[in-house]
Design a protein around this motif. Structure first.
Motif, PDB file in Angstrom:
ATOM      1  N   ASP A  30       0.927  -0.959  -0.012  1.00  0.00           N
ATOM      2  CA  ASP A  30       0.167   0.079  -0.207  1.00  0.00           C
ATOM      3  C   ASP A  30       0.908   1.443  -0.077  1.00  0.00           C
ATOM      4  O   ASP A  30       2.155   1.013   0.191  1.00  0.00           O
ATOM      5  CB  ASP A  30      -0.878   0.193   1.018  1.00  0.00           C
ATOM      6  CG  ASP A  30      -2.145  -1.113   0.930  1.00  0.00           C
ATOM      7  OD1 ASP A  30      -2.917  -0.961   0.088  1.00  0.00           O
ATOM      8  OD2 ASP A  30      -2.709  -1.457   2.116  1.00  0.00           O
ATOM      9  N   ASN A  83      -1.756  -0.273  -6.480  1.00  0.00           N
ATOM     10  CA  ASN A  83      -0.440   0.033  -5.930  1.00  0.00           C
ATOM     11  C   ASN A  83       0.572  -0.557  -7.300  1.00  0.00           C
ATOM     12  O   ASN A  83       1.537   0.238  -7.412  1.00  0.00           O
ATOM     13  CB  ASN A  83      -0.043  -0.764  -5.123  1.00  0.00           C
ATOM     14  CG  ASN A  83      -1.280  -0.011  -3.324  1.00  0.00           C
ATOM     15  OD1 ASN A  83      -1.546   0.422  -3.889  1.00  0.00           O
ATOM     16  ND2 ASN A  83      -1.193  -1.590  -3.167  1.00  0.00           N
ATOM     17  N   GLU A 460      -4.126   8.904   0.422  1.00  0.00           N
ATOM     18  CA  GLU A 460      -4.282   7.132  -0.158  1.00  0.00           C
ATOM     19  C   GLU A 460      -5.615   7.043  -0.621  1.00  0.00           C
ATOM     20  O   GLU A 460      -5.820   6.198  -1.220  1.00  0.00           O
ATOM     21  CB  GLU A 460      -3.219   6.709   0.674  1.00  0.00           C
ATOM     22  CG  GLU A 460      -4.024   6.039   2.637  1.00  0.00           C
ATOM     23  CD  GLU A 460      -3.013   7.451   2.908  1.00  0.00           C
ATOM     24  OE1 GLU A 460      -2.571   6.917   4.169  1.00  0.00           O
ATOM     25  OE2 GLU A 460      -2.209   7.899   2.134  1.00  0.00           O
TER      26      GLU A 460
END
Length: 545
Positions: A30, A83, A460
Motif C-alpha cells: 500500500d 498499487n 491514499e
C-alpha cells in the motif's frame, strides 16, 4: 566450467533473485503519506484526461513537477487504480538509474567498478525503501545520474550527442523535482573544469544551448504553473520551493546539521563500511603528493556541496539524499575495484568491519522476527536457512576473503529486503486508516452511497477507493453532505464528536484504530505496545435528519 566458479555464479544468481523478488513484492504494498498524495493526483489526472493541469480534489497543485505523475499515470491508464499500476513505471525508471550508474562507473574507471557501483546503488537500503514508498526523489535520482553519465561522456569526448542527452537528463531531473535536480550536475561540470584549469570553457556559449534543452524538457511544468498561478507559479518553482525550504520559511524546522551524516549510516546499508572508506580515501587523495583523480574531485565535490546545502536547510528528510547515492556508489565502486582483491591492512580492516555490520544486521533481523513472530509464517525460516547455506557455500567456494564478504553482504541485503517486503511491512500497513475504511465501505455500502473525507490528510483514500471519494473542506459542504442519506464520512475523533451533536441520524459508526506509516516509533513496531499507540478515527454513515 570449473565447479567452484559454477557454485559462485549460483550464489550471485540467488542473491539477485532475492533482490528482484523484493522489488516485485514491493510493487503491491500500500501507499502512504506523500506517495498516497502523488497517487491520488495521478489518478485524478488520468480520469480528467488532462495530463498538463495537476489537481488534487479539484484544487490546483503546484508542489511538484510532472514526471512522477506522468510515469504513475501511464501505469494507472494501463492497469487501473492499483498499487502495482502506480509504482511500476517509476520503479522501472529508477532501475534505469542503476544501469546509468554502471555506465558512468565503467566510463570513468572500469567495467568492474561499474558493476560494484550498480550493486551498491541497487541494493542500498534507501533505494529499496523508496521503491516501496515512491517519492519524487525516486525518479529524480535517475535524471541526475543520466545527466552525470552523459555530461561526463561529453567532457571526455566532445561528442554533441552526449551534450544533448546530458541536458535532457538535467531537464528530466528538474521535471521530477525542480531546480534542485540541476545542482549536482552543475557543480560536477564546474568543479571538473576548475580542477582542469580549463577556465575558458566555464563561460562558453554552448552551455546556454544546454540550458535551453533543459528548459524545453521542463516546459510542461512551467506552462502548467503559469496558466494556473501566473508569475507566482514560476516564482514558486524557481525560488519559493527551494530557498523557502532552506530558510524554513516555506517548509521545515530542523536545525540539526548532522542529520544526513548519521542517517547515511543506514542509507547505504549493507555497504556503509565500503562507502566510508571510499569517501575518506578520495578526500585523503586530495591532500597527497600524488596526482588526484579529477573525476573523483568533481563527483565527490559536487555531492559534498549538495550535502552542505541539505544540511543547512530547515527541511530535512532521508529521501532528499537519494540523488547523491548514485554518484557516491560510483566512487565506492572505483575504490572496491582497486582494493577488494588486495591483501593490504586497509582491506583487512574493511573486511573486519563489514563482518561486524553483517552481524548487527542479523541481530536486527532476529529482533524483527521475535517481535513479529505472530505474522511471519514459514518465509523467515526458509530465508534464514538458505542464507546459512549461502554463507557455507561462500566460505567453501569463494577463496578470496574480500569477495566472500561482498557476496554474503549481497545475499543478506536481498534476504532482509524480501523479508521486510513480505512479512513485516504489509502487515504494518494494514493499520493505515484508508485501507480499513475502503474495506469496510465496500463491504457495507448500498448502491447509491458515497464516501467522503472530512479534515483528514490520508490522501491514499482518494486513490484506493473503487469509486471517487468526495472531499469536505468546509462546514457548509459538510451540511450539504449530511443532508443526503447514504453519505459515509471518514473523519477524526474531534470532528466526530462535533457531528454527533448535530441533528443528523447516524446509521452506523465504525471505529478506525489506525497509525500512519510516515511516523513509525518503537511503541508501534512492538506488538505488545502497538494498541496504545494507535489513533482513533471514525467512519460514519448518515441517514439524514
Amino acid at each position: 566450467m570449473p565447479v567452484k566458479k559454477s557454485y559462485k555464479n549460483i550464489l550471485w544468481g540467488y542473491a539477485f533473485l532475492l533482490l528482484v523478488l523484493a522489488y516485485i513484492f514491493g510493487l503491491f504494498i500500500d501507499l502512504t503519506g506523500d506517495s498516497g498524495l502523488y497517487a491520488a493526483i495521478a489518478r485524478q489526472m488520468v480520469e480528467s484526461h488532462d495530463w498538463l493541469t495537476l489537481k488534487i480534489n479539484k484544487e490546483l497543485y503546484d508542489q511538484k513537477p510532472h514526471l512522477l505523475f506522468w510515469l504513475a499515470g501511464l501505469g494507472i491508464k494501463i492497469f487501473g487504480n492499483t498499487n502495482f499500476a502506480f509504482k511500476i513505471f517509476p520503479t522501472l525508471w529508477a532501475l534505469a538509474g542503476v544501469y546509468f550508474t554502471y555506465r558512468l562507473g565503467k566510463l570513468l574507471y572500469s567495467k568492474t567498478a561499474g558493476k560494484y557501483a550498480a550493486l551498491i546503488a541497487g541494493t542500498s537500503q534507501v533505494f529499496v525503501l523508496y521503491l516501496l514508498d515512491i517519492h519524487t526523489d525516486t525518479v529524480l535520482q535517475t535524471g541526475v545520474i543520466l545527466a552525470l553519465w552523459q555530461l561526463t561522456a561529453f567532457l571526455k569526448s566532445g561528442t554533441p550527442i552526449h551534450f544533448f542527452w546530458g541536458f535532457v537528463g538535467v531537464g528530466l531531473a528538474m521535471l521530477a523535482k525542480g531546480p534542485v535536480g540541476a545542482v549536482i550536475p552543475f557543480f560536477m561540470v564546474f568543479i571538473y573544469l576548475i580542477a582542469r584549469k580549463d577556465y575558458r570553457h566555464i563561460f562558453h556559449p554552448k552551455w546556454f544551448f544546454g540550458i535551453i534543452i533543459a528548459f524545453i524538457v521542463v516546459s510542461p511544468s512551467l506552462v502548467h504553473l503559469y496558466k494556473s498561478f501566473g508569475t507566482e507559479g514560476i516564482r514558486f518553482f524557481f525560488i519559493t520551493n527551494n530557498f523557502g525550504r532552506i530558510s524554513g520559511e516555506y517548509a521545515g524546522s530542523s536545525n540539526d546539521p548532522f542529520f544526513y551524516l548519521y542517517n547515511s549510516l543506514w542509507i547505504f546499508l549493507p555497504w556503509t563500511v565500503f562507502v566510508v572508506f571510499a569517501v575518506f580515501s578520495e578526500i585523503k587523495s586530495w591532500f597527497s603528493k600524488k596526482k588526484s583523480d579529477v573525476w573523483g574531485i568533481a563527483l565527490l565535490g559536487s555531492v559534498l556541496i549538495f550535502t552542505v546545502i541539505l544540511s543547512i536547510a530547515k527541511g530535512k528528510s532521508p529521501n532528499y539524499f537519494l540523488m547523491a547515492v548514485f554518484p557516491i556508489a560510483v566512487l565506492t565502486g572505483r575504490w572496491m575495484a582497486q582494493n577488494v582483491s588486495s591483501s593490504t591492512k586497509t582491506e583487512k580492516s574493511v573486511q573486519g568491519f563489514q563482518w561486524a555490520v553483517i552481524g548487527i544486521i542479523l541481530l536486527v533481523f532476529g529482533l524483527a522476527l521475535f517481535i513479529n513472530q505472530g505474522n511471519n509464517g514459514w518465509l523467515p525460516i526458509a530465508l534464514i536457512l538458505f542464507f546459512l547455506i549461502a554463507v557455507i557455500f561462500a566460505f567453501r567456494f569463494q577463496n578470496k576473503k574480500s569477495l566472500r564478504v561482498i557476496l554474503v553482504s549481497f545475499v543478506l541485503a536481498g534476504t532482509l529486503s524480501l523479508f521486510l517486503n513480505v512479512s513485516v511491512i504489509p502487515h504494518l500497513y494494514d493499520y493505515q486508516g484508508a485501507r480499513q475504511v475502503v474495506r469496510i465501505y465496500q463491504q457495507n455500502r448500498n448502491e447509491n452511497d458515497k464516501l467522503y473525507n472530512f479534515d483528514l490528510e490520508e490522501y491514499e483514500l482518494f486513490f484506493m477507493a473503487k469509486d471517487s471519494v468526495g472531499n469536505i473542506d468546509t462546514w457548509e459542504k459538510l451540511f450539504e453532505v449530511l443532508e443526503r442519506p447514504g453519505s459515509w464520512v471518514y473523519t477524526n475523533s474531534t470532528k466526530f464528536e462535533e457531528i454527533s451533536h448535530l441533528e443528523y441520524k447516524t446509521d452506523t459508526a465504525f471505529v478506525i484504530r489506525q497509525h500512519g506509516m510516515n511516523h513509525l516509533n518503537g511503541r508501534f513496531l512492538n506488538p505488545a505496545t502497538r494498541e496504545s499507540n494507535l489513533k482513533t478515527n471514525y467512519l460514519i454513515r448518515i441517514s439524514g435528519k
